[in-house]
Design an enzyme around this catalytic site. Structure first.
Site, PDB file in Angstrom:
ATOM      1  CB  ILE A  98      64.405  58.908  80.636  1.00 33.55           C
ATOM      2  CG1 ILE A  98      63.271  58.348  79.762  1.00 33.55           C
ATOM      3  CG2 ILE A  98      64.426  58.240  82.012  1.00 33.55           C
ATOM      4  CD1 ILE A  98      61.882  58.516  80.283  1.00 33.55           C
TER       5      ILE A  98
ATOM      6  CG  LEU B 184      71.078  58.083  81.098  1.00 35.20           C
ATOM      7  CD1 LEU B 184      72.519  58.497  80.870  1.00 35.20           C
ATOM      8  CD2 LEU B 184      70.925  56.594  80.810  1.00 35.20           C
TER       9      LEU B 184
ATOM     10  CG  ASN C 272      74.584  55.734  76.832  1.00 35.80           C
ATOM     11  OD1 ASN C 272      74.841  56.318  75.779  1.00 35.80           O
ATOM     12  ND2 ASN C 272      73.495  55.980  77.538  1.00 35.80           N
TER      13      ASN C 272
ATOM     14  CB  CYS D  10      72.649  59.541  77.263  1.00 37.10           C
ATOM     15  SG  CYS D  10      71.003  60.084  77.785  1.00 37.10           S
TER      16      CYS D  10
ATOM     17  CE  LYS E 222      72.103  52.788  72.436  1.00 39.35           C
ATOM     18  NZ  LYS E 222      71.028  52.295  73.277  1.00 39.35           N
TER      19      LYS E 222
ATOM     20  CB  THR F 277      67.433  58.979  70.883  1.00 41.72           C
ATOM     21  OG1 THR F 277      68.206  59.573  71.939  1.00 41.72           O
ATOM     22  CG2 THR F 277      66.664  57.794  71.422  1.00 41.72           C
TER      23      THR F 277
ATOM     24  N   GLY G 201      62.210  55.148  67.358  1.00 45.32           N
ATOM     25  CA  GLY G 201      61.079  54.537  66.667  1.00 45.32           C
ATOM     26  C   GLY G 201      61.250  54.556  65.153  1.00 45.32           C
TER      27      GLY G 201
HETATM   28  C1  LIG Z   1      62.522  55.582  77.057  1.00 48.82           C
HETATM   29  C2  LIG Z   1      63.889  55.306  76.526  1.00 48.82           C
HETATM   30  C3  LIG Z   1      64.960  55.145  77.413  1.00 48.82           C
HETATM   31  C4  LIG Z   1      66.251  54.892  76.935  1.00 48.82           C
HETATM   32  N1  LIG Z   1      67.282  54.714  77.818  1.00 48.82           N
HETATM   33  C5  LIG Z   1      68.540  54.425  77.351  1.00 48.82           C
HETATM   34  C6  LIG Z   1      69.614  54.163  78.254  1.00 48.82           C
HETATM   35  O1  LIG Z   1      69.461  54.166  79.480  1.00 48.82           O
HETATM   36  N2  LIG Z   1      70.846  53.903  77.722  1.00 48.82           N
HETATM   37  C7  LIG Z   1      71.064  53.866  76.361  1.00 48.82           C
HETATM   38  O2  LIG Z   1      72.201  53.610  75.925  1.00 48.82           O
HETATM   39  N3  LIG Z   1      70.040  54.064  75.488  1.00 48.82           N
HETATM   40  C8  LIG Z   1      68.800  54.347  75.939  1.00 48.82           C
HETATM   41  N4  LIG Z   1      67.764  54.538  75.044  1.00 48.82           N
HETATM   42  C9  LIG Z   1      68.027  54.445  73.589  1.00 48.82           C
HETATM   43  C10 LIG Z   1      67.614  53.084  73.022  1.00 48.82           C
HETATM   44  O3  LIG Z   1      68.332  52.038  73.630  1.00 48.82           O
HETATM   45  C11 LIG Z   1      67.801  53.044  71.482  1.00 48.82           C
HETATM   46  O4  LIG Z   1      69.157  53.265  71.163  1.00 48.82           O
HETATM   47  C12 LIG Z   1      66.969  54.090  70.760  1.00 48.82           C
HETATM   48  O5  LIG Z   1      65.691  54.224  71.342  1.00 48.82           O
HETATM   49  C13 LIG Z   1      66.794  53.777  69.266  1.00 48.82           C
HETATM   50  O6  LIG Z   1      66.179  52.528  69.065  1.00 48.82           O
HETATM   51  P1  LIG Z   1      64.581  52.346  68.821  1.00 48.82           P
HETATM   52  O7  LIG Z   1      64.210  53.279  67.693  1.00 48.82           O
HETATM   53  O8  LIG Z   1      64.408  50.896  68.479  1.00 48.82           O
HETATM   54  O9  LIG Z   1      63.920  52.719  70.084  1.00 48.82           O
HETATM   55  C14 LIG Z   1      66.467  54.804  75.511  1.00 48.82           C
HETATM   56  C15 LIG Z   1      65.378  54.960  74.639  1.00 48.82           C
HETATM   57  C16 LIG Z   1      64.108  55.202  75.104  1.00 48.82           C
HETATM   58  C17 LIG Z   1      62.988  55.346  74.122  1.00 48.82           C
END
Ligand SMILES: Cc1cc2nc3c(=O)[nH]c(=O)nc-3n(C[C@H](O)[C@H](O)[C@H](O)COP(=O)(O)O)c2cc1C
Length: 305
Positions: free
Chosen positions: A73, A75, A129, A132, A167, A195, A219
């Site tokens: 994405i 941000l 954060n 990212c 984070k 991620t 995921g």
């Molecule tokens: C579509 C999407 C957008 C995300 N946007 C942010 C963000 O703006 N800031 C951030 O710190 N993490 C962001 N993340 C990371 C998530 O907060 C999380 O740390 C990551 O997806 C792992 O957790 P999950 O496996 O439960 O999704 C984003 C993840 C996804 C999938």
């Protein structure tokens, strides 16, 4: 057993239960108003906000992968001023603590964001954060080097009295080093993981499936990695750890709590089951009643090795 005590404390902040939402997967909370009881959540982390609005990366920005998804994405967000004008008023309605997730290209930008957010009563805490993987400048650059992480967190800490959660990125050699830097700079808690960098290729066109080429994997595919990192970090810092990564069910959440997480965040699961957070709260309660555990704090860090 009729009632169980789900209260947890993350760095001086009381949560009514350990289930939070992960940034970027729950909008600015209002989007989920019709889908979940927002006031039943332990905490809400809203989409990352930067000083200036950002369109993010060009599409395609999301690809499904085995047991997970890749996103790039980049941000995309409305920027701080629109966040304050358009998104914050909704948060007034909520009793649940809300964390603003901040992202900057420079240390000065992080500092400015913290300075402004300090005055917003509707925002309880700040998640910084530094992880990212999908932006060209800043972001993860501060999360892979202990000294840089220290400087960002120190700058934010000096601008706010609100709880500061940092984070962390899994895309590092030793995540415990970055966690310790955050702790030394005055973080109240650390959240992990963001991620994992990955990619996918369309073999017909021989082109990357994401316009950004690489993206962040999230995921169920990342859960074992996240769990290992949470366990390692929990043994190396004194501040509370918030576990994130592939949490889909109450069982997943309980694994993170046993590994030492004081709370957890639910991310990708919100896209698959919009009710996931509620199901997880209920599932944890059920487990505790079955096992006759009256306080959730007795589960945190209870892993036996
Ligand atoms: C579509 C999407 C957008 C995300 N946007 C942010 C963000 O703006 N800031 C951030 O710190 N993490 C962001 N993340 C990371 C998530 O907060 C999380 O740390 C990551 O997806 C792992 O957790 P999950 O496996 O439960 O999704 C984003 C993840 C996804 C999938």
């Amino acid at each position: 057993m009729n009632k169980v005590d789900l209260n947890v404390n993350i760095g001086g902040l009381e949560l009514q239960n350990p289930v939070m939402t992960a940034s970027g997967t729950f909008g600015y909370a209002g989007e989920f108003e019709e889908l979940v009881d927002l006031n039943r959540l332990g905490g809400i982390v809203v989409k990352g906000v930067s000083l200036q609005p950002s369109p993010g990366n060009p599409p395609p920005r999301i690809v499904e992968t085995a047991s997970g998804m890749l996103n790039a994405i980049g941000l995309e967000n409305v920027g701080l001023e629109a966040f304050i004008k358009e998104k914050v008023p909704f948060l007034k309605k909520l009793s649940t603590p809300v964390f603003a997730n901040i992202y900057g290209k420079t240390i000065d930008e992080y500092a400015k964001l913290a300075e402004r957010i300090e005055w917003i009563d509707e925002v309880t805490g700040i998640e910084v954060n530094i992880s990212c993987p999908n932006v060209k400048a800043g972001g993860v650059a501060f999360g892979v080097e202990p000294e840089a992480a220290f400087r960002v967190v120190d700058a934010v800490r000096n601008r706010t009295n609100k709880p500061v959660m940092v984070k962390l990125s899994p895309n590092v050699t030793d995540i415990t080093q970055i966690a310790k830097s955050a702790e030394n700079a005055g973080a109240d808690s650390v959240s992990l993981i963001n991620t994992l960098t990955g990619m996918a290729i369309d073999i017909e066109s021989r082109r990357p499936k994401l316009a950004n080429i690489t993206g962040g994997l999230s995921g169920p595919a990342i859960k074992p990695v996240a769990l290992r990192m949470v366990w390692q970090v929990a043994q190396n810092v004194k501040i509370p750890v918030v576990g994130i990564g592939g949490i889909m069910t109450a069982q997943d959440a309980l694994e993170f709590l046993m590994a030492g997480a004081s709370a957890i965040q639910v991310g990708t699961a919100n896209f698959i089951n919009t009710h996931a957070t509620m199901d997880i709260i209920e599932g944890i309660e059920r487990f505790m009643k079955e096992k006759k555990i009256s306080k959730i704090t007795d589960i945190i860090g209870s892993l036996e090795v």
